[in-house]
Structures are given as structure tokens and as C-alpha cells.
Design a protein around this motif. Structure first.
Motif, PDB file in Angstrom:
ATOM      1  N   CYS A  14     -32.805 -35.501  -2.688  1.00  0.00           N
ATOM      2  CA  CYS A  14     -33.425 -36.769  -3.040  1.00  0.00           C
ATOM      3  C   CYS A  14     -33.747 -36.797  -4.531  1.00  0.00           C
ATOM      4  N   SER A  62     -35.930 -38.459  -6.070  1.00  0.00           N
ATOM      5  CA  SER A  62     -37.344 -38.537  -6.430  1.00  0.00           C
ATOM      6  C   SER A  62     -38.171 -37.386  -5.883  1.00  0.00           C
ATOM      7  N   CYS A  63     -37.813 -36.813  -4.751  1.00  0.00           N
ATOM      8  CA  CYS A  63     -38.678 -35.721  -4.295  1.00  0.00           C
ATOM      9  C   CYS A  63     -37.932 -34.416  -4.035  1.00  0.00           C
ATOM     10  N   CYS A  89     -33.723 -39.470   2.693  1.00  0.00           N
ATOM     11  CA  CYS A  89     -34.738 -38.453   2.406  1.00  0.00           C
ATOM     12  C   CYS A  89     -35.863 -38.632   3.426  1.00  0.00           C
ATOM     13  N   CYS A 122     -39.629 -39.412   1.415  1.00  0.00           N
ATOM     14  CA  CYS A 122     -39.994 -40.695   0.822  1.00  0.00           C
ATOM     15  C   CYS A 122     -39.174 -41.832   1.419  1.00  0.00           C
TER      16      CYS A 122
HETATM   17 ZN    ZN Z   1     -37.445 -38.386  -1.433  1.00  0.00          ZN
END
Ligand code: ZN
Ligand code: ADP
Ligand code: ZN
Length: 784
Positions: A501, A503-504, A519, A522
Motif C-alpha cells: 500500500c 500510504s501504509c 490494503c 486503510c
Molecule cells: Zn494502506
């Protein structure tokens, strides 16, 4: 698996706002498609006819998607109408006959073109006043048409197939006599019968045999014609009546005695709800047996609801040996048997009814107790209309008849726990295992550190070693691979790139159902890349399916005898029984299965339980994912060490710090609940709020969108003043199923009943002129 994802491009890239649950069973869709059609019929049927002179008629709730009852003439030759009587009536265009229930026996009707009842299903009403009232409550609370509720409350076969006799089949040949050139289905018929003989359950009913072999009536008759089997008729019998009861095998221990001392007075004191919170192996079933016996000794009946799967286990055998006149409702019953059971129950011939959620409707004349075993299991929620929850209906029914309810569990649901905290429910505890046995020791291992470099294996070092040791000692092993969620990681074998992912940074998971990569932290979603984003190489979907583990077991433990138990391999109740029996008698060493192996099994020789991946159920983005994971680990761990041997449990995970996993490993229900409750309260999620979910679907995307937007607008206008949050429409988590586009609207209310109060009596108007199919799901459990 193909990498091309045809749908992905067309789908709206939705970031999921809703929590969601399991890839559930979709048996229900067909039924709802029928419901859509009925809505169409209803439009014509509901056009107000011109008034005529008043005539004597009856009011009938018909099993269709309509929100009012209908007037019908009741021809004299059918006898006297009675409230609660089931009938068949012509309905809608043409003269299709559908199921209905008389709800008003003396109505004066001024309708002109009034139709007549075609057929009476049972002369003596099956539903008494309390069951009729229960149906009304379900209809109101679950926003489901009353006639459909009544249809769900009585097995559809009751009445229609109420024959007093049924055809059964015996095997009359030996395997060596079977012709070599038999059709696949014919062979299956013979195999089923042979298996039944081995298990001492011959003969089999013709209907059951057709169901499990896939063979037609004619095919089976031809086998009889060739002398390989014999067909016979016999009277229908109430299955599994206990001929002679076994004496109690032991005294209750101190904890159990304390529980019985507190429970016993409640059993004669009207309505109450008690949560029986007992760790696995603490002897809850024994408490159920004693409580039921107290009720049946007083001449009343008891209903025991069990998660579907438990019906195949030893628990049931135990109940049958210890309790009088037990009627068992299970999916393997033929129509005739079902019909027969229901009537026997109504006539008071059964003292105890055991079954899955629908057994809550058993027409017991003098109900004295309802027990819901493992009340937190999601199988208690019905996923077709009416979408009721068996536990909540049990509590309602008990309150209507003034009887006590016991909700048993090793991991009570947060809903029930919340009710305990509010003092609506009482609580009794069995904090220890019987006979001083320790709870099994859990070991959480990090799957990544357990893997050998360069190899994709699902059973890591620790688990492999423990398994080898257990097999050496001649002990048995249960392996859980919860395949729900179908998680597959996206991986490049040439450069070891793994899709993560942005973002995370958690590994992304490919979803079969949506054909999207997601993901699980999130909820970021993306299309599946065609090539490795690093080296352009071909990507691999690294799946965690159960079959894969089966292969690994064969390589690692070639001498071990293994059976796999999941919905693909277990298609008939008899297959279950066979695996259970083989495992019990020691003919199997390893039992590998989905959550099916997690519940209710009591095998003394099992010393080791392995959870292959705790992450598959954690991964499902649903606000109940943690609760479910916690429950699953505790339940399956509870299968280990139930006799003298100390049980051992190995839990493999990629997220060893996840609280649900950690706290389950410490058997810390109270700690888990405290943490989870705080989070739910913060996020305004159930049990602190109540949800209602609407799904709008249509083959044409634009019609689905238009319908969903119109409905959401109406809901907002109606519900905003009552303080209900209406979110959506948004594409459902599975935005498209079988060519239908799906949109969801989620309502959140601060209290139960708010939505129902506003929408009560307004459903017809709410859905009027919405040209898409609408599904209402109150207290949803499955968010897909
Ligand atoms: Zn994520
Ligand atoms: P649970 O339903 O809480 O998992 P069970 O009722 O199945 O527990 O009990 C676990 C095992 O302990 C069963 O094999 C049962 O026969 C046995 N058992 C239950 N109560 C007692 C008792 N008082 N003394 C000895 N054994 C017991
Ligand atoms: Zn690469």
C-alpha cells in the motif's frame, strides 16, 4: 489464475467507507431476484379496485414483496377460516398460487374483483397467537413483508408434502457385483448406500439420496430395476428419538453447581436473558442438558439453537443420549421428515428441538426455555429476506411467551456483552475447564521469520516441529485454515517485489470477488498491475487456499493420515460424520479445515492445534474483523487438550502485535472486550449504535445508481429529523455480483427501533417507483 482483470477497469475505484464481512454464502440472491419480480406484480395487484358491496372475507398475509395484507373469499367447502392457518392463494398477474397465512378470519371486504383462497394447507393452524405476534415483530423490526416472514417461519414443505410415508432405498448388491460400466451418478448412489450401510444408517430416503448423489428419481429406479438396490415405502418417523436415556455420567463440579443454583430459579420465573460465559471445555453443554431436563420434567419444551455445523458433532450425540424426545432439525432432512417434525412438535410430541437458527420458530405449544449456543456466531444471521438474527428472535420469542433464554459462549458477542453491562442481561460464568484441566498454551509466531528463504510455505518451522513431535507421540492435530476472504498476495518471483500500500506499506491483497487489490488497513484499493512495477516481470498471486496446505502436508508428513474438511469436500452430512468418526477412532492423524473445525469438537487425543494464518479473518475490512479473529482463535484453541494431555496451540501470523491475536493467546476475553468496546464507542459503531443497510441493485448501472440515489434522498428526508445518519449511496464492497451493479446506503441510529418507527407503515411508499431491486438489512453482519 488470469492476470487480466476484465472488470477492474469498468468498476468505480471505490475507497471503501463501509466495514465489511465475509465472502458469505450467496444462496439468497435467487430468492431476492424473485422478490423483485413480486414487487412488479404488486404494482398491478395493488391498484385500488372500485368498491363493491361488502362481503365476508379473510385477510391474508401473502408471501410476496408487498406491504399490506389482502382480502380473499374463503369458499365454504374449505371449512371455517382460522387465524394462523396456512393457505395458498392466487396472486398478481395470471393465477400463480402462493403461500399465505390467514391473519384476519372475519373481515368485511368491499373489494370488487376479489379472488378466493385456493387451498388450505393445514386445517388446524400451525401458528399460535405468540408465533403470529413474533412474525409481526420480525416484519416490523427487520423491515420484511409479513407474508414472507411467515413463509420463512414454517418450512415451505410443511403441509404440501405432508405425506405419512416416504420411499427409502436399501443396497441389495455387493460392490463386486456392480457392473463395471455404471454412470457417474449411478455409482454415487451405490457409494452413498454402501457408506450408509457401513455406518449403520441404512436405508436412506429416496429424497435424501437424490439430493446427495445428484441422481434423478428415474436413475435410482433404474438401479432398482437392475436389482442392485431395493426401494420400499415406510411410515415417516420422528428421527432420533432416544430409545433409552443414559444416566448422568458425572456430578456437576463446583462451578457448574453454582451456575445451576443461580439458573434453576430463573427457569420457572418467566422471561429473563442470561449470558452463560464459560471458557472452552468448561462444561457448558452439561449445564444446558441439566437446565433442559428441569424444563422438560415440568412438562414444557425447550429449544436449543446451535451454529449449523455443530449438528454433525458429538455434542448432538450427547444430547440425544441424555434428553428425552429430541427432534433434530437439520439440512439433511427430507421434505416429508421436516413436515412431520413440525407437526409432531406442534402436537407436543417432542420435548426438545435442536437445530440451526430456523428452529427458533418450532411451534412448541408450551415453550419453557430457549438456549442459544455460541450466540456470537455469524451463522445466526439469515442472509435472505427476512434477514433476522436467530439470537435476537430467540430473545423476542421468549419475552412473548414469558420464558427464560440462555445465551452460551466462550466469547460472547459485543452486543450481548453490552446488554450485560447495561444490566439488561444477567451473567453467569464458568471460568475454568472441567476436571482441573489447564487451558491450552498459545504460542504466536511471526510467519515471516518462520519461512525458509526462497520458499513459499504456509506451515512454518515452529508449527512443523510441533506437528512432527505430536505425530511421534501418536497424538492428533487440528489445523485451521480459514479460507474466508480468499486472500492472495501479489508477488514478483524474479525480483521479489511485493505489492504494498502506498500510504501504509502493508502488503496489498487481491480479491477474487472484486478483482481489485486492496490494503486491509486503510482500505485503499487499486487495479491489479499487469506487470511487476519494479522489473516488469510476470507477477504471481500467492494464495493462501486450503488446497495448497494439503499439498504441503503430503510433502512434509507423507506418513500422516490427513483429511480435509471444508465446504468443497463436505457436501453431505454423512461425509461429515465419516470424517468425524474416523478422526475419533484414530484412523486419521491430522484434520485440516476451515472454521468448520473450530467449533464444538471434543476429541481427547488432540494435543496440538495450528492456526495456519490468523490474518485471513483479520484481513477482512469489517468492524467486526477483530472480534471474529479473537473468537476464531479462542474457539479452535479450545479444541486442544480437552483430556489429560496439555494442549498446545501455534498461531501463525504476519501481525503478531495485533491485539485480537495477542489477547486471544492470553485467553484474555475481558481485556479484549474492554479494548474493543472503547474503540467501537469512539467510532460510534454497534453495539453503541444500530445500523440498517440498504442494497440497491440492477443489471444496468445507471438504473442502479438512479434507484439508489432516489432511495437515499427519500431516506434522508424521512430519517434526518429523527437523528439518523444516512451515508451513501456508495458502490457496495462487492460492486458487482453476477452482472448486477450494487450500491449500498448505510443508516446509523443511536438507538434500536428508531429507523423502524419512522419507516413503519411507509415501506410501500418508500420503495414506490424505484425501478431497481431493494434489500433492507437490519443489524447487518455481512457487509459485502
Ligand atoms: Zn494502506
Ligand atoms: P463446553 O461446552 O463448555 O466446551 P462441555 O460441556 O463439552 O464443555 O464439556 C467438556 C468435556 O468435559 C466433555 O467431554 C464433558 O463430558 C466433560 N464434562 C463436563 N462436565 C463435567 C464434570 N462435571 N465432570 C467431568 N467431566 C465433565
Ligand atoms: Zn519484479
Amino acid at each position: 489464475m488470469s492476470f487480466e482483470s476484465r472488470h477492474a477497469a469498468k468498476l468505480p475505484a471505490c475507497s471503501v467507507i463501509l466495514p465489511r464481512a465475509t465472502v458469505g454464502n450467496r444462496r439468497g440472491w435467487k430468492y431476492d431476484a424473485g422478490m423483485a419480480k413480486l414487487f412488479e406484480d404488486a404494482e398491478t395487484a395493488e391498484a385500488p379496485p372500485p368498491d363493491g358491496p361488502p362481503v365476508a372475507a379473510v385477510g391474508i398475509a401473502v408471501a410476496a414483496g408487498v406491504w399490506s395484507t389482502y382480502d380473499y373469499l374463503y369458499p365454504a367447502e374449505l371449512g371455517t377460516p382460522a387465524v394462523g392457518q396456512r393457505v395458498r392463494v392466487p396472486f398478481g398477474r395470471g393465477s400463480r398460487k402462493i403461500f399465505g397465512v390467514v391473519v384476519d378470519a372475519e373481515r368485511m371486504s368491499t373489494r370488487k374483483a376479489i379472488k378466493a383462497v385456493a387451498e388450505v394447507v393445514d386445517a388446524r393452524p400451525l401458528f399460535d397467537e405468540s408465533l403470529l405476534a413474533l412474525g409481526r415483530w420480525i416484519s416490523e423490526y427487520y423491515l420484511a413483508p409479513l407474508g414472507m416472514v411467515y413463509a420463512a417461519m414454517a418450512p415451505s414443505a410443511v403441509g404440501r408434502h405432508a405425506e405419512k410415508s416416504e420411499t427409502v432405498a436399501f443396497l441389495t448388491s455387493e460392490r463386486r457385483d456392480w457392473p463395471s460400466r455404471l454412470g457417474g451418478r449411478q455409482k454415487r448412489v451405490l457409494d452413498e448406500l454402501l457408506e450408509a450401510r457401513k455406518q449403520g444408517v441404512e436405508p436412506l430416503t429416496l429424497e435424501g439420496l437424490m439430493h446427495h448423489s445428484g441422481a434423478s428419481r428415474d436413475t435410482i429406479k433404474r438401479l432398482a430395476g437392475r436389482g442392485l438396490i431395493r426401494l420400499d415405502t415406510r411410515p415417516v418417523t420422528l428421527e432420533m428419538l432416544s430409545p433409552e436415556l443414559e444416566a448422568d455420567p458425572f456430578e456437576l463440579n463446583e462451578d457448574q453447581q453454582a451456575v445451576m443454583a443461580a439458573l434453576s430459579p430463573k427457569l420457572t420465573d418467566g422471561f429473563s436473558t442470561t449470558v452463560l460465559f464459560g471458557v472452552t471445555g468448561s462444561g457448558k453443554t452439561e449445564v444446558y442438558i441439566r437446565a433442559i431436563r428441569q424444563v422438560t420434567d415440568a412438562g414444557k419444551q425447550a429449544i436449543l439453537l446451535v451454529p449449523e455445523i455443530a449438528l454433525a458433532t458429538q455434542t448432538l450425540q450427547r444430547l440425544l443420549k441424555r434428553l428425552p424426545r429430541v427432534a433434530v432439525m437439520h439440512s439433511g432432512l427430507t421434505d416429508a421428515q421436516r413436515a412431520f417434525h413440525w407437526r409432531q412438535i406442534r402436537d407436543g410430541h417432542a420435548s426438545v428441538v435442536v437445530g440451526p437458527r430456523s428452529a427458533v420458530f418450532a411451534p412448541t405449544p408450551n415453550l419453557g426455555l430457549i438456549i442459544v449456543d455460541e450466540e456470537g456466531e455469524s451463522t445466526y444471521k439469515q442472509d435472505t429476506a427476512p434477514r433476522y438474527h436467530g439470537r435476537d428472535v430467540a430473545v423476542k420469542r421468549a419475552s412473548l411467551v414469558g420464558a427464560p433464554v440462555v445465551l452460551g459462549s466462550a466469547t460472547p458477542s459485543l452486543e450481548s456483552w453490552h446488554n450485560v453491562e447495561l444490566s439488561r442481561y444477567d451473567i453467569l460464568r464458568l471460568p475454568r475447564r472441567v476436571r482441573g484441566l489447564p487451558l491450552p498454551a498459545l504460542e504466536v509466531v511471526h510467519l515471516r521469520r518462520e519461512m525458509q528463504p526462497g520458499r513459499i510455505e504456509l506451515i512454518g518451522k515452529t508449527l512443523t516441529n510441533r506437528m512432527a513431535a505430536a505425530l511421534d507421540r501418536g497424538e492428533q492435530i487440528i489445523l485451521l485454515m480459514n479460507r474466508r476472504g480468499y486472500a492472495s498476495y501479489v508477488f514478483c518471483p524474479s525480483c521479489k517485489w511485493e505489492m504494498r500500500c502506498p500510504s501504509c506499506w502493508h502488503p496489498m491483497v487481491f480479491h477474487q470477488a472484486t478483482q481489485l487489490v486492496m490494503c486491509h488497513y486503510c482500505n485503499h484499493t487499486a487495479a491489479l498491475p499487469e506487470h511487476c512495477l519494479d522489473c516488469g516481470g510476470k507477477l504471481l498471486l500467492f494464495g493462501l487456499g486450503i488446497q495448497r496446505i494439503e499439498g504441503e502436508l503430503t510433502r512434509k508428513f507423507p506418513a500422516a493420515r490427513t483429511a480435509r474438511m471444508d465446504s468443497d469436500t463436505m457436501t453431505s452430512p454423512r461425509q461429515f460424520r465419516k470424517v468425524f468418526d474416523d478422526f475419533a477412532s484414530g484412523e486419521l492423524d491430522i484434520l485440516l479445515g476451515t472454521q468448520m473445525v473450530g467449533k464444538g469438537l471434543d476429541f481427547p487425543r488432540v494435543s496440538l492445534v495450528g492456526v495456519v494464518s490468523a490474518d485471513t479473518s483479520l484481513a477482512i475490512p469489517d468492524f467486526r474483523a477483530s472480534e471474529r479473529t479473537f473468537r476464531l482463535i479462542v474457539q479452535v484453541a479450545g479444541r486442544a487438550g480437552r483430556a489429560e494431555r496439555q494442549g498446545q496451540v501455534v498461531v501463525q501470523t504476519l501481525h503478531p502485535d495485533e491485539p485480537a491475536v495477542k489477547l486471544a493467546a492470553e485467553h484474555d476475553y475481558d481485556g479484549f472486550v474492554a479494548l474493543e468496546m472503547a474503540q467501537r464507542a469512539d467510532a460510534k459503531l454497534p453495539p453503541f449504535t444500530r445500523m440498517v443497510r440498504f442494497i440497491v441493485r440492477h443489471n444496468h448501472q445507471l438504473k442502479a445508481v438512479a434507484g439508489a440515489e432516489e432511495l437515499a434522498g427519500r431516506l434522508k428526508r424521512l430519517l434526518a429529523p429523527a437523528g439518523v445518519a444516512v451515508v451513501g449511496p456508495a458502490p457496495a464492497d462487492i460492486p458487482r455480483i453476477r452482472d448486477q451493479f450494487r450500491f449500498s446506503i448505510l443508516l446509523t441510529a443511536s438507538r434500536a427501533g428508531v429507523v423502524q418507527k419512522v419507516l413503519g407503515g411507509r415501506m410501500a411508499g418508500l420503495l414506490h417507483d424505484i425501478h431497481a431491486e431493494v434489500i433492507a438489512d437490519v443489524d447487518p453482519v455481512n457487509f459485502l
